[in-house]
Design an enzyme around this catalytic site. Structure first.
Site, PDB file in Angstrom:
ATOM      1  N   SER A   1       0.783  -1.228   0.000  1.00 42.76           N
ATOM      2  CA  SER A   1       0.000   0.000   0.000  1.00 42.76           C
ATOM      3  C   SER A   1       0.817   1.283   0.000  1.00 42.76           C
ATOM      4  O   SER A   1       0.387   2.285  -0.541  1.00 42.76           O
ATOM      5  CB  SER A   1      -0.935   0.029   1.207  1.00 42.76           C
ATOM      6  OG  SER A   1      -1.819  -1.049   1.141  1.00 42.76           O
ATOM      7  N   SER A   2       1.978   1.272   0.632  1.00 40.10           N
ATOM      8  CA  SER A   2       2.693   2.542   0.751  1.00 40.10           C
ATOM      9  C   SER A   2       4.156   2.398   0.378  1.00 40.10           C
ATOM     10  O   SER A   2       4.706   1.298   0.340  1.00 40.10           O
ATOM     11  CB  SER A   2       2.573   3.080   2.183  1.00 40.10           C
ATOM     12  OG  SER A   2       3.276   2.241   3.065  1.00 40.10           O
TER      13      SER A   2
END
Length: 184
Positions: free
Chosen positions: A11-12
């Site tokens: 996700s990041s």
């Protein structure tokens, strides 16, 4: 027999997909598509490339369901597209989700039914909410910010010699909004 293709996603920017990629390669993936994007992001170019790369007879593998889809209906759409292309689908952390087996196809069919049911419930609740709001005299959308009073206030301030920037700052609108109001 086609290729086994892996898809990994984190996700990041602070996360790494190395562990996912290693597991996918360990499960036989000859190629792994990996990206750093939120699962809620509609624009995932690496996923799109992966789905386009797959050919009939190939199998797409992922480590966990949440790495691929935002929701049950999103998952259903992706897997349905794979099935139409003749591509298998497997989830390493959930062996029951394997469209290359009869049992896996059954499980996916059940998931698809649940997704359809969820969509129908969501639509029903949405329609009930809209009907209730209408009955209470409310309409959709945000409240209107530009009222006759604010238009009059903008005109008055401009007439007093304030610049568009000064008017915008005092009213709390952007310069573009003030200009649009003044030219309307």
């Amino acid at each position: 027999m086609g290729e086994i293709i892996g898809y990994a996603r984190v996700s990041s920017a602070g996360q790494a997909y190395d562990l996912q990629a290693a597991r996918l390669e360990g499960a036989g993936a000859s190629k792994v598509f990996a990206e750093k994007k939120s699962g809620l992001d509609n624009d995932r170019p690496v996923l799109d490339s992966c789905l386009q790369y797959l050919r009939e007879g190939d199998t797409l593998i992922i480590t966990k369901l949440d790495r691929l889809a935002r929701s049950t209906s999103h998952l259903h759409g992706i897997v349905e597209g794979l099935i139409k292309k003749g591509v298998g689908f497997k989830v390493l952390d959930d062996p029951t989700l394997d469209t290359t087996t009869r049992t896996g196809k059954l499980v996916f069919g059940i998931l698809a039914s649940i997704a359809e049911f969820e969509t129908a419930l969501r639509k029903e609740r949405q329609m009930e909410g809209i009907a209730k709001a209408k009955a209470e005299g409310r309409v959709g959308g945000r409240p209107k910010l530009v009222t006759d009073e604010t238009v009059a206030e903008i005109a008055r301030l401009r007439h007093e010699g304030l610049s568009i920037r000064q008017v915008a700052a005092q009213i709390g609108f952007s310069k573009a909004t003030v200009q649009k109001i003044l030219t309307a």
